[in-house]
Design a protein around this motif. Structure first.
Motif, PDB file in Angstrom:
ATOM      1  N   PHE A   1     -41.822  30.055  12.258  1.00 44.06           N
ATOM      2  CA  PHE A   1     -41.641  31.244  13.095  1.00 44.06           C
ATOM      3  C   PHE A   1     -42.966  31.657  13.715  1.00 44.06           C
ATOM      4  O   PHE A   1     -43.042  31.968  14.907  1.00 44.06           O
ATOM      5  N   ALA A   2     -44.027  31.636  12.902  1.00 46.03           N
ATOM      6  CA  ALA A   2     -45.342  32.054  13.400  1.00 46.03           C
ATOM      7  C   ALA A   2     -45.791  31.167  14.548  1.00 46.03           C
ATOM      8  O   ALA A   2     -46.262  31.652  15.583  1.00 46.03           O
ATOM      9  N   THR A   3     -45.635  29.844  14.378  1.00 47.99           N
ATOM     10  CA  THR A   3     -46.054  28.904  15.426  1.00 47.99           C
ATOM     11  C   THR A   3     -45.229  29.080  16.685  1.00 47.99           C
ATOM     12  O   THR A   3     -45.771  29.145  17.797  1.00 47.99           O
ATOM     13  N   SER A   4     -43.909  29.165  16.529  1.00 43.68           N
ATOM     14  CA  SER A   4     -43.039  29.247  17.709  1.00 43.68           C
ATOM     15  C   SER A   4     -43.303  30.524  18.502  1.00 43.68           C
ATOM     16  O   SER A   4     -43.356  30.490  19.739  1.00 43.68           O
ATOM     17  N   GLN A   5     -43.482  31.645  17.811  1.00 48.11           N
ATOM     18  CA  GLN A   5     -43.756  32.899  18.504  1.00 48.11           C
ATOM     19  C   GLN A   5     -45.114  32.862  19.196  1.00 48.11           C
ATOM     20  O   GLN A   5     -45.278  33.349  20.322  1.00 48.11           O
ATOM     21  N   THR A   6     -46.107  32.269  18.533  1.00 53.07           N
ATOM     22  CA  THR A   6     -47.432  32.151  19.146  1.00 53.07           C
ATOM     23  C   THR A   6     -47.368  31.284  20.391  1.00 53.07           C
ATOM     24  O   THR A   6     -47.959  31.609  21.430  1.00 53.07           O
ATOM     25  N   LEU A   7     -46.634  30.180  20.312  1.00 50.10           N
ATOM     26  CA  LEU A   7     -46.497  29.275  21.462  1.00 50.10           C
ATOM     27  C   LEU A   7     -45.791  29.958  22.629  1.00 50.10           C
ATOM     28  O   LEU A   7     -46.156  29.743  23.789  1.00 50.10           O
TER      29      LEU A   7
END
Length: 327
Positions: free
Chosen positions: A72-78
């Motif tokens: 979730f953290a990676t996808s939202q940051t991307l």
């Protein structure tokens, strides 16, 4: 057969440079614009921006290296990075390393060979190999999620997150506490987040805290939590991430341990799922989307040669919910 700029130019009766100028938003006459647009639509022409950028001295492409995509953290940051880059006429290339350190280093060199203008690096750990790669490629690199004195860094306030959670836990009357953390190789989560929590506990006094280590994977957190609950009976388990907390809740439900009546649980991250489950999870929200936007803005400024703070720290927000009982 795919059409080229030369084909489009020939059919429109104009020079290649005119088509290129049109594609790059430059000024052309209204008659020429209509002819080029009609031909492009007729043949579904898609300009090869990547190839064009490779020929240019300076590209409009930013490389982004991520350790995993199922996060979730990676996808939202991307998403934040992509939105901000697009609004500034930049594009993003993503290299997923599947938490493989060597692939991370290789990706930095690969992006440099592809002539990206800058690199955003979401790394769990910064090694000498990372620093050497950054020095070798000689293009701007921004580190996100971790900090290092030799790199421009964008971080969440992990120490403050840990401190606020620790203070909240003791304010709710909990004194028999388990903290499930991760490897200290990840300095942000493994060290700073835990240190903030320890600081709050130390201010309270009279707490019995046991510290355990697991991984970021929920499946492994489930195994660790099951072993913990067989040897001790805490009133609360603090997971260093929401995924760890969800793993704890999973094994608790399997063993008919009621949350929060028998066991309170907390996490860190503020994933969307944490407010959809029952009971809802007490957590510290990290603003990943904002982090992505700020990261993109900073790398663009670095590419342009503008000054950027060596370290930028984003605030976090404690969100009390149903998973913690007040004793």
């Amino acid at each position: 057969m795919n059409k080229t700029i030369s084909d489009i130019a020939q059919m429109a009766g104009v020079a290649k440079s005119t088509v290129s100028r049109f594609l790059n938003g430059g000024s052309v006459s209204e008659d020429t614009r209509q002819k080029i647009e009609r031909i492009i639509k007729q043949y579904n022409y898609v300009p090869n921006t990547f190839a064009q950028s490779l020929k240019a001295k300076k590209t409009s492409i930013i490389g982004t290296v991520v350790p995993r995509l199922d996060s979730f953290a990676t996808s939202q940051t991307l998403i934040g990075i992509d939105e901000e880059l697009r609004s500034n006429q930049y594009q993003m290339l993503i290299a997923n390393t599947s938490q493989d350190m060597q692939r991370e280093i290789d990706a930095i060199y690969d992006f440099a060979r592809q002539k990206v203008s800058g690199i955003i690096l979401l790394a769990a750990e910064v090694t000498e190999a990372h620093l050497k790669a950054v020095e070798d490629i000689r293009i701007p690199v921004l580190l996100v999620g971790q900090q290092h004195e030799q790199l421009h860094s964008l971080v969440h306030n992990d120490d403050q997150a840990g401190y606020e959670m620790g203070r909240y836990v003791v304010e709710q009357g909990h004194r028999k506490i388990v903290y499930m953390g991760v490897s200290e190789k990840d300095r942000a989560v493994g060290i700073y987040r835990k240190q903030g929590f320890q600081r709050a506990i130390a201010e309270c006094g009279g707490c019995e805290v046991k510290y355990y280590e697991t991984s970021f994977k929920m499946s492994e957190a489930i195994v660790t939590a099951e072993a913990i609950l067989k040897e001790t009976t805490p009133t609360i388990i603090v997971g260093a991430t929401d995924n760890i907390a969800l793993g704890v809740m999973k094994i608790a439900f399997s063993n008919k341990i009621r949350i929060p009546q028998d066991l309170s649980v907390t996490g860190f991250g503020g994933y969307d799922i944490t407010e959809m489950i029952h009971p809802t999870l007490t957590t510290v929200k990290y603003h990943y989307l904002q982090a992505g936007k700020v990261a993109a803005n900073h790398i663009i400024r670095l590419v342009k040669g503008e000054s950027v703070e060596e370290r930028t720290t984003l605030d976090v927000e404690l969100i009390p919910r149903e998973s913690v009982d007040k004793l």
